[in-house]
Design a protein around this motif. Sequence first.
Motif, PDB file in Angstrom:
ATOM      1  N   ALA A  36       0.802  -1.129  -0.012  1.00 53.01           N
ATOM      2  CA  ALA A  36       0.091  -0.069   0.032  1.00 53.01           C
ATOM      3  C   ALA A  36       0.787   1.367  -0.013  1.00 53.01           C
ATOM      4  CB  ALA A  36      -0.909   0.257   1.092  1.00 53.01           C
ATOM      5  N   ILE A  37       0.505   2.300  -0.757  1.00 57.31           N
ATOM      6  CA  ILE A  37       1.467   3.173  -0.866  1.00 57.31           C
ATOM      7  C   ILE A  37       0.240   4.575  -0.062  1.00 57.31           C
ATOM      8  CG2 ILE A  37       2.197   5.400  -2.320  1.00 57.31           C
ATOM      9  CD1 ILE A  37       2.399   3.277  -4.552  1.00 57.31           C
ATOM     10  N   LEU A  38       1.180   5.192   0.603  1.00 54.01           N
ATOM     11  CA  LEU A  38       0.401   5.944   1.821  1.00 54.01           C
ATOM     12  C   LEU A  38       0.772   7.604   1.641  1.00 54.01           C
ATOM     13  CD1 LEU A  38       1.089   3.996   5.102  1.00 54.01           C
ATOM     14  CD2 LEU A  38      -0.666   3.837   3.672  1.00 54.01           C
ATOM     15  N   GLN A  39       1.679   7.879   0.759  1.00 53.88           N
ATOM     16  CA  GLN A  39       1.902   9.231   0.228  1.00 53.88           C
ATOM     17  C   GLN A  39       2.081   9.418  -0.910  1.00 53.88           C
ATOM     18  OE1 GLN A  39       5.583   9.949   2.708  1.00 53.88           O
ATOM     19  NE2 GLN A  39       4.111  10.581   4.651  1.00 53.88           N
ATOM     20  N   TYR A  40       1.711  10.496  -1.457  1.00 51.62           N
ATOM     21  CA  TYR A  40       1.731  10.775  -2.922  1.00 51.62           C
ATOM     22  C   TYR A  40       2.021  12.176  -3.210  1.00 51.62           C
ATOM     23  CZ  TYR A  40      -1.030   6.576  -3.596  1.00 51.62           C
ATOM     24  OH  TYR A  40      -1.298   5.223  -3.730  1.00 51.62           O
ATOM     25  N   ARG A  41       2.727  12.506  -4.325  1.00 54.24           N
ATOM     26  CA  ARG A  41       3.139  13.883  -4.690  1.00 54.24           C
ATOM     27  C   ARG A  41       1.750  14.518  -5.219  1.00 54.24           C
ATOM     28  NH1 ARG A  41       7.802  13.095  -7.833  1.00 54.24           N
ATOM     29  NH2 ARG A  41       6.370  12.784  -9.754  1.00 54.24           N
ATOM     30  N   ASN A  42       1.674  16.006  -5.107  1.00 53.92           N
ATOM     31  CA  ASN A  42       0.576  16.600  -5.528  1.00 53.92           C
ATOM     32  C   ASN A  42       1.079  17.105  -6.882  1.00 53.92           C
ATOM     33  OD1 ASN A  42      -1.303  17.001  -3.312  1.00 53.92           O
ATOM     34  ND2 ASN A  42       0.356  17.704  -2.205  1.00 53.92           N
ATOM     35  N   ALA A  43       0.108  17.029  -7.960  1.00 55.69           N
ATOM     36  CA  ALA A  43       0.465  17.284  -9.007  1.00 55.69           C
ATOM     37  C   ALA A  43      -0.709  18.272  -9.654  1.00 55.69           C
ATOM     38  CB  ALA A  43       0.383  16.141 -10.115  1.00 55.69           C
ATOM     39  N   PRO A  44      -0.559  19.011 -11.029  1.00 56.10           N
ATOM     40  CA  PRO A  44      -1.613  19.942 -11.500  1.00 56.10           C
ATOM     41  C   PRO A  44      -2.885  19.118 -11.776  1.00 56.10           C
ATOM     42  CG  PRO A  44       0.453  20.364 -12.339  1.00 56.10           C
ATOM     43  CD  PRO A  44       0.602  19.245 -11.451  1.00 56.10           C
TER      44      PRO A  44
END
Length: 489
Positions: free
Chosen positions: A66-74
Amino acid sequence: MADRRVDVWIGATLTLTALALVYFGIMHRPVVGMADNGDFLRVMKTAGFDYASDGLTYEAKYFDYAILQYRNAPLGFGGYASTHLLFLFVAKAANALLHPGGLFHITTLGALYAACFAAAIVLIYTGLQASRATRLAVAAPLVAVYTDVAYAAYYHSFYGEPVSLIGFLLAIGCGLHAARAPERSRLWAYFAAVVLFMGAKSQNFAVGLVFSALLLALGRAAAEPRTRRLALALSAAVLLLTAAFYAAAPKELKKINLYQTVFYGVLKHSDDVPADLRELGLPAELAPLAGTNFFEAGTAIPQTSPALDALFYDRIGHLDVALYYAKHPRKLLDRFERAADDASTIRPYYLGSYSKEEGRGPGAVHLEGAWWSEGKKAHMPRSVYAALAVAALYTALLASRRVAALTGLRAHGALYGAPFIAAIAYVTPLLGDGDADLAKHLFLYNVAFDFMAVCAAGLAAACLARLAAAAAMRLYRRPSAGQVGGGRP
């Protein structure tokens, strides 16, 4: 006034209990989520999310962790229209306040889902017209069942299943309130909840037929002409939106579903592939594709080959498949029985529950707090007839005058939608996606089935408690042997 205060306290207790169970189930260490099976990308681009690291291996990105963090993108313009996106936009805005300039934490989305879930349970408790004991006998078990980790783990993901769960409960709750007092504002709230629910996933579109009928019934029962006209208009609007949601589904997704339906469904279980191809109006040269799925490599004709457009995609639709099964009901019943093996599974067990940083093995699944899901998987009969028995019991209890007299249950038309939603949720994946990933595609069926099971148990328990209390009261009031006859001999 005192009764209202009691209900406020009970509503607050249900809310806090729901939030606490979700917190300790998936947010307290270790944080529990669900790995991506490739579906996340449908919404990530549109909502403006990207993977936090560009160097993720295939195993780290899909299935195992499971991936718990993501990068914000436009924000982008994806081709997947869904009410699921509303939750992602709100969570992204909330995350910007909680973690300014940082990564997007999936726990922010999980907290939003948990709050909406708790609100839906309170709506059901306050909307149900019955004795307080009956309302509590229904609402409290709903909290316990739907906070099972198999349900809650979806909160920490970009899957649309949490919106299906919350939308279902909100639609039930708003429907109960609309029946309780058919006011225009309540009808609009009901309509909004229905749209949220049916727009969560493409397989939910057909439930609009159920809610259109329920709104129609509300309109016919309304005394005030303006309210009646609004209910009828909203009923028609739901039908139009059902068609609009289906039309708005991405063409590529429709192709995938159609391929799976025919080659990984009808023909996978066929005893005579050439004959079934002829009956479906398809050429015999497609026979080598029988039993293959859309994502399989090395097929005789590539799934995205332009040649397959003329041979397959342009010649058949889901209506043709439905007509095929209408001519062969025995085959459809066999499909139903095969699907029963997966029908009691709330989440797929091939998706890992932990982030890679937790140090657990690849694909490890979190089982603490899975009392309901594991119990169903172990003990639920693997037969469609068991589900029909639960639906029949649920419907009989709702329709029983004796149950109504014991529990005070009335104006509960919204509850009658659950069996029809369960049936649609069971049939749609089979006719719309074959045998592909049934353990996940039958999620909504599990939501509706569990609702029926819990409500039936709650109503039965309330009836038994009322009968036991009445019997105890009669025993208490019965005169003793020495009192019979009164006076001296």
